[in-house]
Motif scaffolding. Structure first.
Motif, PDB file in Angstrom:
ATOM      1  N   HIS A 138      43.433  24.185  41.039  1.00 13.65           N
ATOM      2  CA  HIS A 138      43.360  25.623  40.735  1.00 13.65           C
ATOM      3  C   HIS A 138      42.087  25.995  39.986  1.00 13.65           C
ATOM      4  O   HIS A 138      42.087  26.885  39.130  1.00 13.65           O
ATOM      5  N   LYS A 139      41.008  25.315  40.346  1.00 12.83           N
ATOM      6  CA  LYS A 139      39.693  25.603  39.778  1.00 12.83           C
ATOM      7  C   LYS A 139      38.669  25.639  40.913  1.00 12.83           C
ATOM      8  O   LYS A 139      38.926  25.136  42.010  1.00 12.83           O
ATOM      9  N   THR A 164      40.058  26.897  44.206  1.00 16.81           N
ATOM     10  CA  THR A 164      40.147  28.352  44.324  1.00 16.81           C
ATOM     11  C   THR A 164      38.939  28.930  45.051  1.00 16.81           C
ATOM     12  O   THR A 164      39.065  29.866  45.845  1.00 16.81           O
ATOM     13  N   GLN A 205      32.296  30.182  36.798  1.00 15.13           N
ATOM     14  CA  GLN A 205      33.247  29.255  36.186  1.00 15.13           C
ATOM     15  C   GLN A 205      32.877  27.822  36.574  1.00 15.13           C
ATOM     16  O   GLN A 205      32.491  27.544  37.713  1.00 15.13           O
ATOM     17  N   GLY A 208      35.789  22.085  38.806  1.00 13.82           N
ATOM     18  CA  GLY A 208      36.534  20.918  38.352  1.00 13.82           C
ATOM     19  C   GLY A 208      36.175  19.663  39.130  1.00 13.82           C
ATOM     20  O   GLY A 208      36.207  18.555  38.600  1.00 13.82           O
TER      21      GLY A 208
END
Length: 312
Positions: A138-139, A164, A205, A208
């Motif tokens: 979820h990154k 994501t 962002q 990950g």
């Protein structure tokens, strides 16, 4: 004694297969599969076929004693139109690296194609990262490069690793456009983001998971230097994730991997992706589950070979 020299003579073999591509002299695939075949008591061998002659190759694999083939560049795309069935992974990535057979009507074999590179990417992360939820689920994710390996990475990150968004970084804008277009045509291009500058990267962002799909060469051109600056901007962010460095030839210890490690990222060597995609190939050919294959013996053989290369 080198591992390849212990293989039986062709006349003694029960089955044979191929590594079909060019510039394959240094490939670890025949060694990898020879360890599996020997441990399983199979008189099988994978031979190198350094060629781009697809019609000739298609004639060879009609042999009923052929168990299948690994397919590498420049044949991964061209071979697809000649195969009778494709897995979803093969079709969606747009490249085939493995040929296997399924039983068809009246005893005829159906020639099938799949892409196990995507499994190599997936398993490299899940078998080496203790807490995927904390690190990359979820990154956003980042893929460096724009070739076939990059497409496999995009597929694995989107399909299985819950990315994501996927940032794309490449020295060649045309490569990025091609990847984006191809992925969009196959229904999963909407989450791709081209990151063209370090300034742009610093406003995003942190990813990950990072998958590097480029050779281990220092940046020389302006475009290469710009791409490296983008990557270094991501690596320098406060939060840290995990980097899979796909390059392992001539050594898995790359400059980019060293940069990531110094920046505090977990680094997974490219031999991991090679190993897990290879086990997936062997699963198709032998009919065994991956966990039933001699994983430790294969890993030991590959590690020993890399040490020998390093000494040369």
């Amino acid at each position: 004694m080198p591992a390849d020299s212990a293989q039986p003579e062709p006349a003694q073999l029960d089955k044979h297969g191929y590594l079909f591509g060019q510039k394959i002299a240094a490939s670890l695939s025949p060694l990898f599969h020879s360890v599996i075949f020997k441990e399983l008591g199979l008189k099988w061998e994978q031979s190198r076929l350094d060629s781009a002659d697809i019609p000739h190759f298609l004639t060879l694999i009609k042999d009923p004693n052929c168990f299948g083939a690994s397919v590498t560049m420049p044949n991964k795309i061209g071979i697809m139109q000649h195969l009778e069935e494709l897995t979803d992974e093969c079709r969606d990535v747009g490249a085939c690296n493995t040929i296997y057979y399924k039983p068809g009507p009246c005893g005829r074999r159906i020639v099938c194609g799949t892409n196990t590179d995507v499994v190599g990417v997936r398993e490299s992360f899940y078998r080496n990262v203790s807490d995927p939820d904390a690190v990359f689920h979820h990154k956003p994710a980042l893929v460096i490069g724009g070739g076939g390996a990059a497409r496999s990475a995009v597929y694995a990150l989107r399909r299985w690793m819950r990315a994501t968004r996927i940032y794309l970084v490449s020295r060649d804008r045309a490569e990025v456009d091609a990847v984006t277009s191809d992925c969009a045509a196959r229904g999963y291009g909407d989450t791709l983001v081209h990151v063209a500058s370090a300034e742009q990267a610093r406003g995003l962002q942190v990813p990950g998971a990072i998958v590097s799909c480029v050779p281990d060469f220092p940046p020389v051109t302006a475009e290469e230097k710009a791409a490296r600056e983008v990557v270094e901007a991501f690596l320098g962010m406060e939060a840290k994730g995990c980097v899979l460095e796909m390059c392992y030839n001539p050594t898995p210890y790359t400059e980019l991997g060293a940069l990531a490690e110094r920046a505090g990222w977990q680094v997974i060597l490219g031999t991991e992706a090679m190993i897990w995609q290879g086990f997936e190939q062997a699963k198709y050919w032998t009919g065994l589950n991956v966990d039933d294959l001699p994983q430790n013996l294969v890993k030991e053989a590959i590690a020993k070979h890399l040490v020998q290369i390093a000494r040369v």
